[in-house]
Design an enzyme around this catalytic site. Structure first.
Site, PDB file in Angstrom:
ATOM      1  N   GLY A  50       0.806  -1.225   0.000  1.00 17.05           N
ATOM      2  CA  GLY A  50       0.000   0.000   0.000  1.00 17.05           C
ATOM      3  C   GLY A  50       0.837   1.272   0.000  1.00 17.05           C
ATOM      4  O   GLY A  50       0.417   2.298   0.507  1.00 17.05           O
ATOM      5  N   ASN A 103       4.154   6.248 -11.029  1.00 21.17           N
ATOM      6  CA  ASN A 103       3.448   4.996 -10.780  1.00 21.17           C
ATOM      7  C   ASN A 103       1.949   5.220 -10.943  1.00 21.17           C
ATOM      8  O   ASN A 103       1.291   5.713 -10.036  1.00 21.17           O
ATOM      9  CB  ASN A 103       3.777   4.528  -9.355  1.00 21.17           C
ATOM     10  CG  ASN A 103       3.087   3.235  -8.996  1.00 21.17           C
ATOM     11  OD1 ASN A 103       2.336   2.680  -9.803  1.00 21.17           O
ATOM     12  ND2 ASN A 103       3.327   2.759  -7.797  1.00 21.17           N
ATOM     13  N   CYS A 125      -0.214   1.065  -9.298  1.00 23.49           N
ATOM     14  CA  CYS A 125      -0.195   0.271  -8.083  1.00 23.49           C
ATOM     15  C   CYS A 125      -1.581  -0.306  -7.825  1.00 23.49           C
ATOM     16  O   CYS A 125      -2.556   0.443  -7.717  1.00 23.49           O
ATOM     17  CB  CYS A 125       0.235   1.098  -6.874  1.00 23.49           C
ATOM     18  SG  CYS A 125       0.181   0.114  -5.368  1.00 23.49           S
ATOM     19  N   ILE A 167       6.050  -4.517 -16.631  1.00 23.82           N
ATOM     20  CA  ILE A 167       4.711  -4.310 -16.088  1.00 23.82           C
ATOM     21  C   ILE A 167       4.778  -4.166 -14.555  1.00 23.82           C
ATOM     22  O   ILE A 167       5.695  -4.699 -13.930  1.00 23.82           O
ATOM     23  CB  ILE A 167       3.774  -5.508 -16.413  1.00 23.82           C
ATOM     24  CG1 ILE A 167       4.355  -6.823 -15.882  1.00 23.82           C
ATOM     25  CG2 ILE A 167       3.537  -5.606 -17.897  1.00 23.82           C
ATOM     26  CD1 ILE A 167       3.466  -8.063 -16.065  1.00 23.82           C
ATOM     27  N   ASN A 168       3.817  -3.438 -13.999  1.00 24.91           N
ATOM     28  CA  ASN A 168       3.604  -3.493 -12.564  1.00 24.91           C
ATOM     29  C   ASN A 168       2.974  -4.857 -12.249  1.00 24.91           C
ATOM     30  O   ASN A 168       2.806  -5.689 -13.140  1.00 24.91           O
ATOM     31  CB  ASN A 168       2.700  -2.330 -12.125  1.00 24.91           C
ATOM     32  CG  ASN A 168       2.918  -1.945 -10.660  1.00 24.91           C
ATOM     33  OD1 ASN A 168       3.068  -2.819  -9.811  1.00 24.91           O
ATOM     34  ND2 ASN A 168       2.935  -0.664 -10.369  1.00 24.91           N
ATOM     35  N   GLY A 181       9.139  -7.937 -14.598  1.00 27.65           N
ATOM     36  CA  GLY A 181       8.097  -8.913 -14.301  1.00 27.65           C
ATOM     37  C   GLY A 181       8.699 -10.300 -14.243  1.00 27.65           C
ATOM     38  O   GLY A 181       8.838 -10.963 -15.257  1.00 27.65           O
TER      39      GLY A 181
END
Lengths: 301, 248
Positions: free
Chosen positions: A71, A125, A128, A189-190, A241
């Protein structure tokens, strides 16, 4: 002598290896290896004000991967600049600050404050999966992704990387949109949005219920998306990734990445960055490549 | 790093004690620090953290419960097997070297790191050990010279109830307290210590990703002047003062 250097939006990295955001802590990681060996540090996401992060548990292991729902716990940009950046600046490597926000104003606030620092680039970002507002909300919508990119570019004196989420139907649309608004580079990638349930306690393992799925298990998805985005845009790409070996680095570069980030592998093994770098050099030698360009051009389809 | 399994014995229903020969790690180990063990099963990605239970000149011992695939794999290791491990991590207990009365309070597997601690405390050592059902390491604590009290949730051994109830019932008063176990138990013991005005060091437990401070998975709230701040159990702890934890 192999030349591993790569230029990303005017910033010269001595090699293509960078730390994926949220998996590197300068004071903690530097106890285990020589950070000067890296192409660049990408910091944990920094917001305009301190963020508490999510309740614990924040981590769950999955088959060949893991879920996290940290978070974006962070001390806020003012504390970051005053207390964390001076230590990071001790290293002879490029510094990329990952910027988090819940609104366009928050992203811009952080970007403006970083203008007056020595950092080399910013990674925005918009992907997230673990924060309700901001984060992924901007990365899954072409209009919002465009708007964040446009506003950030208007303010920033530093090159801007936009970090994309894989949790979309067509990632190339988002990539094209942020490129059109002036993104200097794209990272992808996230994490993939995932979930794990404890079948004996009947509850989700993560307090946040869902979290970001990373690690070797997601690598084929990431390689596919780098390949697709490479064919959709012209800006430099930072691929990430599930990279865990030197050959994985080569795979991302063959797919079209200019540089790579390593995250989960470094959580599993604190010295993974160095091991992977050495394996990658060994791979380059084995195939008689003298530069990243030669490797990239070797791709056949 | 690699170590060699010297012993891996079952000491309770799902409880094992593994001694690992690794002189460098033994030399770096401090009371209350932990090590990461790496499963060999490739699908199990993350290292498993274990508090160091005993430290000898060339080896360390961990005591663990089989709770999942990783610990199940470890339980099958035989003497002579190679084990992949990290160097000692975290900040452990600070023993108080006063010739005083030291009270060690544990819940379940939390007794493990208190074994080495007990060996280094001068004066009187009292171990108050809580278990769900069956006890383990009680004889080990006695052999070190500790006076032991046992509580169990089921009542199958010792006092039926929790360790705080047992502390009160037996009127066990010491000068310094040390705790390791589940968070609700550490909270209750810390509150008890606050009431009787005694210091306690607690070794916190948390689901960890990396174990060395990079992932920020194992957050723990610590009091500040105007509320609390998040600390990392792995690299700021695992041992904190009970009085500094912001208990929820």
């Amino acid at each position: 002598m192999i030349d591993l250097s790569v230029n990303i939006a005017g910033v010269e990295l001595k090699n293509p290896l960078t730390t994926a955001s949220g998996t590197f802590s300068a004071p903690d990681s530097s106890k285990f290896y020589d950070v000067n060996e890296l192409g660049a540090i990408i910091t944990k996401g920094v917001a305009s004000v301190p963020w508490d992060g999510n309740p614990v548990p924040r981590i769950a292991e999955t088959y060949g991967g893991m879920l996290n729902a940290i978070g974006l716990q962070n001390p806020g940009i003012d504390v970051f600049i005053k207390e964390e950046l001076p230590f990071i600046n001790n290293f002879n490597t490029k510094v990329i600050v990952n910027v988090a926000g819940r609104s366009v104003e928050e992203y811009c606030n952080v970007v403006e404050k970083l203008n007056e620092t020595s950092v080399d680039m910013l990674e925005i970002n918009i992907s997230c999966p673990n924060v309700k507002q901001g984060g992924i909300g901007f990365g899954t919508d072409v209009e919002l992704a465009s708007m964040v990119t446009r506003e950030v570019k208007r303010i920033s004196k530093k090159p801007i990387i936009i970090k994309l989420t894989p949790n979309v139907t067509n990632i190339t649309e988002i990539a094209k949109a942020v490129e059109a608004e002036g993104a200097d580079a794209i990272s992808l990638i996230n994490t993939l949005l995932g979930m794990k349930i404890d079948v004996n306690s009947f509850k989700p393992i993560l307090a946040n219920k869902m979290g970001g799925f990373s690690g070797p298990a997601i690598k084929p998805v990431a390689v596919r998306m780098v390949y697709q985005v490479r064919r959709a845009v012209n800006v430099p790409l930072i691929g990430l990734g599930g990279i865990a070996t030197g050959e994985d680095v080569a795979e991302f570069i063959l797919a079209g990445a200019d540089a790579v980030s390593i995250g989960t592998a470094a959580l599993v093994n604190p010295v993974a960055m160095i091991n992977i770098k050495n394996e990658f050099i060994e791979y380059m030698n084995r195939h008689n490549f003298n530069s990243l360009a030669q490797l990239k051009q070797a791709f056949q389809e | 790093m690699e170590g060699i399994v010297k012993l891996n014995n079952r000491i309770g229903s799902k409880i094992y004690s593994m001694e690992i020969e690794q002189p460098e790690i033994a030399n770096l180990a401090r009371i209350g620090t932990f090590i990461n063990l790496y499963p060999k099963t490739a699908s199990l990605l993350l290292p498993r953290p274990f508090g160091i239970s005993e430290i000898s000149k060339t080896s360390i011992t961990i005591v663990y419960e089989v709770v999942g695939k990783g610990t199940l794999e470890f339980s099958g290791y035989k003497p002579g097997d190679i084990v992949k491990m990290s160097r000692p991590l975290g900040n452990g207990f600070t023993p108080c070297y006063d010739n005083a009365t030291h009270v060690l309070v544990s819940g379940g597997i939390g007794i493990a790191p208190l074994v080495e601690l007990a060996k280094h405390l001068p004066g009187k050592v009292i171990a108050v050990m809580g278990f769900k059902d069956k006890s383990f390491l009680v004889g080990k604590m006695q052999s070190i010279g500790a006076t032991t009290y046992v509580a169990s949730d089921s009542g199958s051994e010792g006092f039926k109830g929790n360790v705080v109830e047992l502390l009160k019932k037996e009127n066990i008063i010491g000068d310094y307290y040390y705790g390791c176990g589940p968070k609700p138990m550490l909270k209750a013991v810390s509150e008890y210590c606050e009431q009787i005005n005694r210091p306690i060091q607690v070794s916190m437990e948390g689901r960890m990703g990396c174990g060395y401070g990079a992932c920020v998975g194992c957050a723990c709230k610590v009091k500040t002047a105007d509320g609390y701040t998040n600390k990392k159990i792995c690299s700021d702890g695992p041992v904190f003062l009970g009085s500094e934890i912001f208990w929820e």
